[in-house]
Design an enzyme around this catalytic site. Structure first.
Site, PDB file in Angstrom:
ATOM      1  CG  ASP A  48      46.446  40.435  46.334  1.00  0.00           C
ATOM      2  OD1 ASP A  48      46.616  39.805  47.413  1.00  0.00           O
ATOM      3  OD2 ASP A  48      47.262  41.263  45.902  1.00  0.00           O
ATOM      4  CE  LYS A  88      41.664  41.932  43.109  1.00  0.00           C
ATOM      5  NZ  LYS A  88      42.835  41.707  42.240  1.00  0.00           N
TER       6      LYS A  88
END
Length: 254
Positions: A164, A146
């Site tokens: 997220d 991420k």
């Protein structure tokens, strides 16, 4: 971060991942285009809300943001980045002093250790430059997929999908790209989002989740895609007026 006065054309999207079978979506191609068209009108120039001054400080800020809010990270890093905006300066500062700057952030001891370790790797292995590939970025201590995707998008203009908590929630809640893991959601989103909207898509989804489709209660009355949304939780079928929102503000509140 300095505001952008002239609108820049988003970089072209990279080739899609090849898949053995097409992704089945509850949304038609026309519906998908309309969803992101509305997001593009609402927020023509969406931006990440982590403050940074260069790719290095962005890597540090995103790594620090794990299990923390952007506002909390920004509050801690404003002073830190004034004295340490390069890997060399961060190393000179040392782990103990880094801890002092970020002690208001969750897991700050381990994060300070990672900040020093990733700074050391950047100096020793990457000539003090933040690498431009996901494979190299995830080699840095404290940097996962991420974080790497955020850096590739915000620092180097690559179309990525940084899944997220907001994106993971929305993708499943509105059945846009349901998945059991962030990687599964990322893969599906990268394959269904229309090419012309892919570059800004992860910011649109994050901001929509942060300010409208909230975790505790989605504010459907303020949602510009309420009529298209296929969530069983939604409380309204009437879309909010489609108008451009005020520019995002960065930095401390006066």
């Amino acid at each position: 971060m300095d505001s952008v006065k002239t609108r820049k054309k988003a970089p072209s999207a990279p080739p899609r991942r090849k898949a053995s079978a097409p992704v089945k979506s509850l949304y038609s191609q026309d519906e998908l285009k309309e969803i992101f068209r509305r997001f593009s009108i609402q927020r023509p120039e969406p931006k990440g809300e982590l403050e940074h001054v260069n790719p290095f400080t962005l890597v540090v800020a995103v790594a620090l943001s794990a299990q923390a809010t952007d506002a909390g990270v920004n509050k801690a890093t404003r002073a830190l980045f004034k004295v340490a905006d390069t890997p060399e300066k961060m190393l000179a500062l040392g782990e103990e002093k880094v801890r002092e700057y970020i002690k208001t952030i969750g897991l700050y001891r381990n994060k300070a250790k990672n900040v020093i370790a990733l700074s050391r790797m950047l100096v020793d292995r990457f000539n003090s430059e933040v690498p431009r590939t996901r494979e190299e970025l995830v080699m840095l201590p404290g940097v996962g997929r991420k974080t790497a995707n955020v850096v590739l998008s915000m620092a180097f203009g690559q179309a990525t999908m940084a899944v997220d908590t907001h994106i993971f929630r929305i993708a499943n809640r509105i059945r846009l790209a349901p998945g059991k893991t962030p990687d599964e959601v990322e893969d599906k989103l990268m394959r269904i989002i229309p090419d012309e909207y892919l570059y800004h898509a992860h910011h649109w989804l994050i901001l929509h989740g942060r300010y409208c489709c909230k975790a505790r209660r989605p504010e459907c009355e303020h949602c510009v895609i309420a009529d298209l949304c296929k969530s069983p939780e939604k409380s309204s079928d009437v879309p909010a007026p489609l108008v451009e929102l005020p520019p995002q503000l960065f930095g401390p509140t006066p």
